[in-house]
Design an enzyme around this catalytic site. Structure first.
Site, PDB file in Angstrom:
ATOM      1  N   CYS A  43       0.827  -1.227   0.000  1.00  0.00           N
ATOM      2  CA  CYS A  43       0.000   0.000   0.000  1.00  0.00           C
ATOM      3  C   CYS A  43       0.849   1.259   0.000  1.00  0.00           C
ATOM      4  O   CYS A  43       0.322   2.362  -0.180  1.00  0.00           O
ATOM      5  CB  CYS A  43      -0.916   0.013   1.213  1.00  0.00           C
ATOM      6  SG  CYS A  43      -1.976  -1.427   1.316  1.00  0.00           S
ATOM      7  N   CYS A  73     -13.427   0.631   8.022  1.00  0.00           N
ATOM      8  CA  CYS A  73     -12.579   0.125   6.928  1.00  0.00           C
ATOM      9  C   CYS A  73     -12.599   1.090   5.751  1.00  0.00           C
ATOM     10  O   CYS A  73     -13.631   1.694   5.443  1.00  0.00           O
ATOM     11  CB  CYS A  73     -13.113  -1.216   6.408  1.00  0.00           C
ATOM     12  SG  CYS A  73     -13.348  -2.470   7.667  1.00  0.00           S
ATOM     13  N   LYS A 105     -10.392   6.286   4.277  1.00  0.00           N
ATOM     14  CA  LYS A 105     -11.739   5.872   4.691  1.00  0.00           C
ATOM     15  C   LYS A 105     -12.819   6.387   3.746  1.00  0.00           C
ATOM     16  O   LYS A 105     -13.707   5.643   3.348  1.00  0.00           O
ATOM     17  CB  LYS A 105     -12.006   6.355   6.136  1.00  0.00           C
ATOM     18  CG  LYS A 105     -13.414   6.110   6.608  1.00  0.00           C
ATOM     19  CD  LYS A 105     -13.666   4.636   6.799  1.00  0.00           C
ATOM     20  CE  LYS A 105     -15.065   4.161   6.602  1.00  0.00           C
ATOM     21  NZ  LYS A 105     -15.649   4.161   5.280  1.00  0.00           N
ATOM     22  N   HIS A 159      -9.134   3.969  -1.467  1.00  0.00           N
ATOM     23  CA  HIS A 159      -7.768   3.422  -1.359  1.00  0.00           C
ATOM     24  C   HIS A 159      -7.453   2.477  -2.517  1.00  0.00           C
ATOM     25  O   HIS A 159      -7.407   1.265  -2.329  1.00  0.00           O
ATOM     26  CB  HIS A 159      -7.635   2.716   0.002  1.00  0.00           C
ATOM     27  CG  HIS A 159      -6.284   2.152   0.297  1.00  0.00           C
ATOM     28  ND1 HIS A 159      -5.107   2.631  -0.251  1.00  0.00           N
ATOM     29  CD2 HIS A 159      -5.919   1.113   1.109  1.00  0.00           C
ATOM     30  CE1 HIS A 159      -4.090   1.925   0.202  1.00  0.00           C
ATOM     31  NE2 HIS A 159      -4.554   0.997   1.022  1.00  0.00           N
TER      32      HIS A 159
HETATM   33  N1  COA Z   1     -17.258   1.871   4.282  1.00  0.00           N
HETATM   34  C1  COA Z   1     -18.538   2.246   4.101  1.00  0.00           C
HETATM   35  N2  COA Z   1     -19.370   1.688   3.173  1.00  0.00           N
HETATM   36  C2  COA Z   1     -18.837   0.709   2.436  1.00  0.00           C
HETATM   37  C3  COA Z   1     -17.515   0.274   2.569  1.00  0.00           C
HETATM   38  C4  COA Z   1     -16.716   0.888   3.538  1.00  0.00           C
HETATM   39  N3  COA Z   1     -15.450   0.509   3.738  1.00  0.00           N
HETATM   40  N4  COA Z   1     -17.273  -0.722   1.687  1.00  0.00           N
HETATM   41  C5  COA Z   1     -18.414  -0.891   1.000  1.00  0.00           C
HETATM   42  N5  COA Z   1     -19.353  -0.037   1.448  1.00  0.00           N
HETATM   43  C6  COA Z   1     -20.734   0.088   0.980  1.00  0.00           C
HETATM   44  C7  COA Z   1     -20.797   0.159  -0.536  1.00  0.00           C
HETATM   45  O1  COA Z   1     -20.788   1.484  -1.022  1.00  0.00           O
HETATM   46  C8  COA Z   1     -22.099  -0.517  -0.853  1.00  0.00           C
HETATM   47  O2  COA Z   1     -23.143   0.398  -0.680  1.00  0.00           O
HETATM   48  P1  COA Z   1     -24.249   0.591  -1.850  1.00  0.00           P
HETATM   49  O3  COA Z   1     -24.876  -0.765  -2.002  1.00  0.00           O
HETATM   50  O4  COA Z   1     -25.172   1.640  -1.273  1.00  0.00           O
HETATM   51  O5  COA Z   1     -23.479   1.024  -3.058  1.00  0.00           O
HETATM   52  C9  COA Z   1     -22.226  -1.552   0.257  1.00  0.00           C
HETATM   53  O6  COA Z   1     -21.396  -1.107   1.339  1.00  0.00           O
HETATM   54  C10 COA Z   1     -21.779  -2.922  -0.200  1.00  0.00           C
HETATM   55  O7  COA Z   1     -20.525  -2.784  -0.871  1.00  0.00           O
HETATM   56  P2  COA Z   1     -19.593  -4.030  -1.149  1.00  0.00           P
HETATM   57  O8  COA Z   1     -18.437  -3.591  -1.987  1.00  0.00           O
HETATM   58  O9  COA Z   1     -20.448  -5.155  -1.641  1.00  0.00           O
HETATM   59  O10 COA Z   1     -19.065  -4.328   0.310  1.00  0.00           O
HETATM   60  P3  COA Z   1     -18.328  -5.609   0.775  1.00  0.00           P
HETATM   61  O11 COA Z   1     -19.056  -6.146   1.946  1.00  0.00           O
HETATM   62  O12 COA Z   1     -18.078  -6.532  -0.374  1.00  0.00           O
HETATM   63  O13 COA Z   1     -16.901  -5.036   1.259  1.00  0.00           O
HETATM   64  C11 COA Z   1     -15.325  -4.539   2.923  1.00  0.00           C
HETATM   65  C12 COA Z   1     -16.758  -4.362   2.445  1.00  0.00           C
HETATM   66  C13 COA Z   1     -15.128  -3.759   4.221  1.00  0.00           C
HETATM   67  C14 COA Z   1     -15.019  -6.008   3.175  1.00  0.00           C
HETATM   68  C15 COA Z   1     -14.366  -3.972   1.833  1.00  0.00           C
HETATM   69  O14 COA Z   1     -14.664  -2.619   1.590  1.00  0.00           O
HETATM   70  C16 COA Z   1     -12.911  -4.106   2.229  1.00  0.00           C
HETATM   71  O15 COA Z   1     -12.329  -5.179   2.126  1.00  0.00           O
HETATM   72  N6  COA Z   1     -12.258  -3.034   2.704  1.00  0.00           N
HETATM   73  C17 COA Z   1     -10.883  -3.073   3.134  1.00  0.00           C
HETATM   74  C18 COA Z   1      -9.926  -3.026   1.969  1.00  0.00           C
HETATM   75  C19 COA Z   1      -8.527  -3.252   2.408  1.00  0.00           C
HETATM   76  O16 COA Z   1      -8.235  -4.115   3.211  1.00  0.00           O
HETATM   77  N7  COA Z   1      -7.566  -2.484   1.873  1.00  0.00           N
HETATM   78  C20 COA Z   1      -6.182  -2.617   2.203  1.00  0.00           C
HETATM   79  C21 COA Z   1      -5.931  -2.065   3.546  1.00  0.00           C
HETATM   80  S1  COA Z   1      -4.338  -2.502   4.170  1.00  0.00           S
END
Ligand code: COA
Length: 416
Positions: free
Chosen positions: A97, A239, A361, A365
């Protein structure tokens, strides 16, 4: 200890910057090369006195894993080709990252060494071609494959462990993490380049209507099942999302920068350090040693102290990461980062503004693009061009870009 081992022997200036919006759907029909070119053309157009791409002498591209995400590697040469700047030297930098934060340092050293006068540096990632579970597996390659991934850890899990350790040792709590999320969504709502551009209460109302629920305030929503636990104690709004995007900067040696603009932004100090990949080898899970060392290097080279920093973009891949960064960068004593956020000391009008663009956030990212996007934000802040999320009276800015769970950290200090 002086890790990068250099004083910057020439002045390094940012003369232009461009960035795509970060988003999960908007760029569905675009490839990384197209996103990078879009950001690069915006950077070219932002140079006050005009700039032509053939003036770029070398290109550095931060990219985490276009191989896994798109079946395409060799991203730097591909970007040079699509920008029409071959045969200029083009180099991909990968440090998880922190890829484009490290690329910023490499590009700075390339100018400081005298090798080049003008370089382009940026980052790109196109992640949303994969499903979330595939993204999670791809990201996990930046953790220790044997000891962490083998034991079932994902990145949310690793940062959840860091949060639990901080809660236990320093008495911080989840409400303080929620304050960070609320602030960053507030700032993202003011940033037209951000992935999420809505206050948390707006999302709460929207999701509440769909689910026949009402919420008095943000905390009530954030405690509800509509904000599910991802890895205890971290919930969805702790997240960063999964985003696509690119960001690009044009750097010039100080003695040529004034030809291009009367308002260059100078990179005053850089630092970089590493740590064990696996968390179990760390002495203390509540501090990122690489961040402390990289910051000390950058402060020393820039002749500033933590208290001089007015605005900082820090790596809040999870809310706990912002809390840790604000302590390790020296903005607040260890154990007081959460309270500082809760008391508004990192807000747009706080003592030190942290993540005015919404941070990872809310801004998003796209892994390889993140460090460059931080530099884009601080460039805008120092020139007074950040629009609705502009911070008043900015003299010094800082960027902090972290790879993995702190195994790589790069820091830059900027001034006018
Ligand atoms: N914060 C707020 N809302 C979020 C979000 C987040 N982090 N991630 C997704 N959403 C929302 C989306 O906008 C979507 O809303 P909508 O239906 O109104 O458009 C809904 O939640 C579902 O999105 P989706 O992509 O299907 O979510 P998900 O459950 O598949 O993924 C996480 C959610 C948290 C697992 C994913 O965002 C993630 O893995 N984040 C971390 C990434 C990471 O680790 N990066 C590297 C860091 S070292």
């Amino acid at each position: 200890m002086r890790g990068v081992g250099v004083r910057l022997s020439r002045e390094i200036a940012i003369i232009g910057a461009g960035m795509t919006r970060f988003h999960h759907k908007l760029h569905a029909d675009k490839t990384s090369r197209e996103l990078f070119v879009k950001a690069a053309l915006e950077a070219r157009g932002s140079v006050d006195n005009g700039f032509e791409l053939p003036e770029v002498e070398a290109l550095f591209v931060g990219n985490f894993s276009s191989d896994a995400f798109e079946g395409q590697i060799h991203m730097a040469a591909l970007a040079a080709d699509w920008l029409g700047i071959c045969p200029r030297a083009a180099t991909r930098v990968e440090d998880a990252c922190a890829s484009s934060g490290v690329a910023m340092n490499v590009a700075s050293m390339a100018i400081a060494s005298g090798a080049y006068d003008i370089v382009m540096v940026g980052g790109v990632e196109k992640m949303r071609g994969l499903r979330t579970e595939e993204v999670t597996d791809t990201l996990a390659m930046a953790a220790d494959a044997v000891y962490e991934v083998g034991a079932g850890f994902t990145f949310p899990g690793l940062f959840a462990a860091l949060a639990s350790a901080h809660f236990a040792k320093h008495g911080s709590n989840w409400e303080q993490l929620a304050a960070i999320s609320i602030k960053n969504h507030h700032n993202g709502a003011l940033n037209p380049k951000a992935h999420f551009q809505s206050e948390i209460m707006e999302t709460a109302r929207k999701l509440g209507e769909r689910n026949d629920m009402t919420f008095e305030d943000e905390l009530e929503f954030l405690r509800s099942p509509l904000n599910p636990v991802i890895a205890h104690p971290l919930r969805l709004f702790d997240c960063c999302p999964v985003s696509d995007g690119a960001a690009v900067l044009i750097l010039a040696a100080g003695d040529v920068a004034r030809k291009f603009t009367d308002t260059p932004v100078y990179i005053r100090g850089i630092g970089q350090a590493s740590d064990t990949l696996a968390l179990h080898d760390r002495v203390d899970l509540t501090t990122m040693n690489a961040a402390k060392i990289a910051a000390a290097q950058a402060y020393e080279i820039a002749w500033v102290k933590a208290k001089d920093i007015d605005v900082a973009d820090v790596h809040d891949c999870f809310t706990i990461a912002e809390l840790l960064a604000t302590e390790d960068l020296g903005f607040f004593p260890k154990g007081e980062g959460g309270l500082a956020a809760e008391n508004g000391r990192t807000a747009l009008d706080g003592d030190v503004t942290v993540n005015p663009d919404g941070g990872l956030k809310a801004k998003g990212h796209p892994i390889g693009a993140t460090g460059a996007a931080m530099a884009y934000e601080i460039f805008k802040q120092l020139r007074g061009e950040a629009g609705r999320h502009q911070v008043d009276d900015v003299e010094y800015g800082l960027t902090h870009n972290m790879g993995g769970s702190g195994a790589t950290v790069s820091v830059q200090v900027y001034g006018r």
